[in-house]
Structures are given as C-alpha cells and as structure tokens.
Design a protein around this motif. Structure first.
Motif, PDB file in Angstrom:
ATOM      1  N   GLY A 109      -4.995   4.784   1.462  1.00  0.00           N
ATOM      2  CA  GLY A 109      -4.393   5.745   2.815  1.00  0.00           C
ATOM      3  C   GLY A 109      -4.674   7.549   3.173  1.00  0.00           C
TER       4      GLY A 109
ATOM      5  N   LYS B 220      -3.007  11.330   0.366  1.00  0.00           N
ATOM      6  CA  LYS B 220      -2.635  10.402  -0.968  1.00  0.00           C
ATOM      7  C   LYS B 220      -3.401  10.298  -2.556  1.00  0.00           C
ATOM      8  CE  LYS B 220       0.539   7.658   1.337  1.00  0.00           C
ATOM      9  NZ  LYS B 220       0.849   6.384   1.408  1.00  0.00           N
TER      10      LYS B 220
ATOM     11  N   VAL C  63       7.817 -10.786 -11.617  1.00  0.00           N
ATOM     12  CA  VAL C  63       7.542  -9.720 -12.903  1.00  0.00           C
ATOM     13  C   VAL C  63       8.980 -10.093 -13.752  1.00  0.00           C
ATOM     14  CG1 VAL C  63       9.677  -8.612 -11.594  1.00  0.00           C
ATOM     15  CG2 VAL C  63       8.773  -7.680 -13.541  1.00  0.00           C
TER      16      VAL C  63
ATOM     17  N   TYR D  28       2.578  -8.948   4.823  1.00  0.00           N
ATOM     18  CA  TYR D  28       3.780  -8.914   4.859  1.00  0.00           C
ATOM     19  C   TYR D  28       4.826  -8.658   6.090  1.00  0.00           C
ATOM     20  CZ  TYR D  28       4.552  -8.734  -0.523  1.00  0.00           C
ATOM     21  OH  TYR D  28       4.637  -8.534  -1.638  1.00  0.00           O
TER      22      TYR D  28
ATOM     23  N   TYR E 140      -8.878   3.787   2.164  1.00  0.00           N
ATOM     24  CA  TYR E 140      -9.832   2.117   2.153  1.00  0.00           C
ATOM     25  C   TYR E 140      -9.333   2.740   3.597  1.00  0.00           C
ATOM     26  CZ  TYR E 140      -4.452   1.178   3.576  1.00  0.00           C
ATOM     27  OH  TYR E 140      -3.401   1.599   4.515  1.00  0.00           O
TER      28      TYR E 140
ATOM     29  N   HIS F 112       4.926   7.929   2.902  1.00  0.00           N
ATOM     30  CA  HIS F 112       5.273   7.865   1.547  1.00  0.00           C
ATOM     31  C   HIS F 112       4.296   8.119   0.508  1.00  0.00           C
ATOM     32  CE1 HIS F 112       5.581   4.172   0.284  1.00  0.00           C
ATOM     33  NE2 HIS F 112       6.057   3.954  -1.062  1.00  0.00           N
TER      34      HIS F 112
END
Ligand SMILES: NC(=O)c1ccc[n+]([C@@H]2O[C@H](COP(=O)([O-])OP(=O)(O)OC[C@H]3O[C@@H](n4cnc5c(N)ncnc54)[C@H](OP(=O)(O)O)[C@@H]3O)[C@@H](O)[C@H]2O)c1
Length: 333
Positions: A179, A183, A277, A250, A199, A325
């Motif tokens: 985004g 970035k 994982v 989420y 996006y 971040h």
C-alpha cells in the motif's frame, strides 16, 4: 524486588483495535522457584496473529484471556537464574508477552546464539513467524523455481519482505504488492523486487495483467479478500497459490470473505495450498541454516521498524494492522 510493566487486554476489540482496549499496569515480580529464570524482555515481535488472539474463542490462532498480558513472542535476557540450563546474561527466545519482565521455567525457552547475528534476528529473518514462515510458504508450498513469475501480497511487511527475497534467490521474477508509493519504492529499491504494485492506487487486477502478461506462477498471499481475487484472475496454468494469511480479514473473523474467483484454480489446473509454519517444524534447522547463509552472503536482509517503550505496544498492533511500518515491526519494552 523487580517491578514489571505489563500491557493487559482489558476489552476485546470491536473491529480495529484501539488504544482503549488495553491498559498498562505495574506489578512486582515474585521470587524465583527452582528451574525458573527472571527475564528482562528486550524485543517483542509484533505479529499479525496477535490481532486474532484478542478475539473470543473463534480466533484463528486461539484466544487470550481478558485482563492478562497480551500474547507476544520475543527475546529476553536472563537477569537471574535458578536453573542449570540458563545463566545470567543468556539471550532466549520464547513467549515473552507484552511486558518488561517475565518469569518462565528455563525449559520453556530457547537459548539463542548471538555470535553471528543479534538475538532479535530470531524474531525476524530467523524467526518462526517471519523468516521461517516465508520459507515454508515460498519454498515448501510454493515450490518456487528459476524463471517463475512470483507475486507476493503484504510484500513490504515482515513475512512478505523475506518471501520476496527467497523468490529472487530462487531465480524468479518477483512483484510485490503493498500500500502506497513509499512501500513500492522500498520493494524495488531495497528488497530487490523487479516491480511493485500499489493496491491502494487504481485497479490491482489491471496492474497485475500489465506486470504479469504470461500469468503468475506463484502467488504468496498474506492479505486475502480483494487482493487474492485480483491475483487469482491472473494465475498461469499450474500456478501455486499459497495462503500464508489473510490480514484483510482479521478485524472481522466472523464474516470472512472468501475468494470469489476460486474457479480460476480448476480452470488453470492450479493448486491452492494453505499452511501453518509449525507444520514444518522438522525443517526449522535446515531453514535457519540456509537463511543464515544468505544473510552472511549479503543476499538477504530484513529492515526493522522498532518502536520504543512498552506503552507503545497497543500502538504497534494498530500500526501492524494499518500498515504503519516496513519490514519487521518490533517493540523494545
Ligand atoms: N501461515 C503461518 O504459519 C503464518 C505465520 C506468521 C504469519 N502469517 C501471516 O503472514 C502475514 C503477514 O504477517 P506479518 O506479521 O509479517 O505482518 P506484516 O506483513 O509485517 O504487516 C501486515 C501488513 O499487512 C498489510 N495490510 C494490513 N491490512 C491490509 C488490508 N486490509 N489489505 C491489504 N494489506 C493489508 C499492511 O501493509 P500495507 O501498508 O501494504 O497495506 C501491513 O504492513 C499475515 O497474514 C499473517 O497472518 C502466517
């Protein structure tokens, strides 16, 4: 006597987490029992799974109790030990929780080797929820190979940044989705992506058509929702669509939006593969050895975004969910 600061979840978030869902409290640490160690928490890993544990029992990654310190993996330094397994000064990885100090039985913790990399690397490039997750998804599930066109969503985040570099090391052409301009520039200039797609700007489906005219061979998805649909519309024959996570979902796990264009999978003889994982735990030593080698050879890096102060832990969760971040997000309590 040591006083710890702890960040408690006081209210389950309704949608996006907000600062008032949390409270910072102080508590005296008790005396150690045999086999236990007192740790000063040095770094906390801000992971997407933390968000889903804040929900009730429907949480994807289990749930945490209200009025307890928020779950978080981290690196701690042994301040005091009543165990033969760990000594004062050792650095350990484990479930530190959102707090400045914690007591654990030594056998719950893994001592980390600081001779070649700083201890916090075991949260990032060598971290189970970051580097090893990217490896499991890109190499074990995605079976990336030379000449593939690979697209990674959430590409400027922790898992995404490593996933992009693993695909480059394998000889693929790599496109990162993230985004914003900053970035996208980070992905092409610092991480080595061949191209990046924002996006948030324009039609992602069209952009992927332009960037991947022969289709996507591996799509590594951290995001889900509309981003997954845009990628599905552009998969090549026999593509591998790897579902690592779905961060766009989420904040509302009771109303998860599934892919609309899933029929591209049978149409194109493709495969959609999900993973956790820990399913690949037997391979962790091999993954760590390979990633360490690539770090030493200068083929891999994981920039960090560090927020100071345990009081900033709620803000860090909010930053993770809103994309504030690049690379690995850490809190130093
Ligand atoms: N399968 C496993 O075992 C496993 C293990 C660990 C992590 N994971 C998954 O890996 C993914 C990445 O986790 P991470 O801890 O490395 O986090 P991260 O990528 O460092 O941070 C999350 C990023 O997601 C992006 N994002 C947030 N909301 C979005 C939305 N609605 N649409 C599109 N992008 C959005 C933001 O970047 P932008 O600014 O680009 O939007 C943000 O920076 C998560 O889905 C997580 O669940 C899976």
């Amino acid at each position: 006597m040591t006083t710890a600061k702890k960040v408690l979840l006081t209210k389950r978030p309704e949608g996006e987490p907000v600062e008032s869902d949390f409270e910072v409290v102080e508590a005296e640490m008790p005396e150690l029992n045999d086999g236990e160690v007192l740790l000063k928490v040095e770094h906390l890993s801000i992971d997407a799974f933390i968000r889903t544990t804040l929900d009730g029992p429907q949480g994807l990654h289990g749930t945490m109790d209200v009025d307890t310190p928020v779950m978080a993996l981290g690196i701690g330094r042994v301040l005091d030990s009543r165990s033969d397994e760990l000594n004062q000064g050792d650095a350990v990885f484990g479930p530190m929780g959102a707090q400045t100090h914690v007591i654990w039985p030594a056998n719950m913790l893994r001592k980390v080797d600081e001779s070649e990399v700083p201890a916090r690397t075991y949260l990032g490039a060598l971290g189970m929820t970051t580097g090893l997750t990217a490896y499991a998804g890109m190499i074990c599930c995605g079976e990336v190979k030379e000449g593939d066109t690979v697209v990674v969503s959430g590409a400027a985040g922790a898992v995404g940044t490593v996933a992009c570099q693993l695909a480059k090391i394998a000889g693929a052409r790599v496109i990162g989705i993230a985004g914003g301009d900053e970035k996208c520039k980070f992905l092409t200039d610092d991480i080595g992506c061949d191209a990046a797609a924002d996006y948030k700007a324009g039609d992602l489906n069209e952009k992927l058509k332009e960037l991947c005219p022969d289709g996507i061979n591996v799509f590594f998805d951290n995001v889900g929702g509309d981003v997954l649909d845009a990628a599905l519309d552009n998969i090549a024959k026999e593509a591998r669509v790897v579902i690592c996570g779905a961060i766009s979902q989420y904040n509302d796990m009771e109303n998860v939006t599934g892919p609309r264009l899933y029929l591209r999978i049978p149409e194109r003889n493709a495969r959609m593969i999900g993973f956790t994982v820990d399913h690949y735990a037997e391979l962790f030593p091999k993954m760590e050895a390979e990633i360490s080698g690539w770090i030493k050879e200068g083929k891999m890096q994981l920039p960090e975004h560090v927020m100071d102060g345990i009081e900033n832990f709620p803000g860090a969760i909010i930053a993770l969910m809103t994309g504030g971040h690049m690379g690995k997000l850490l809190v130093t309590p």
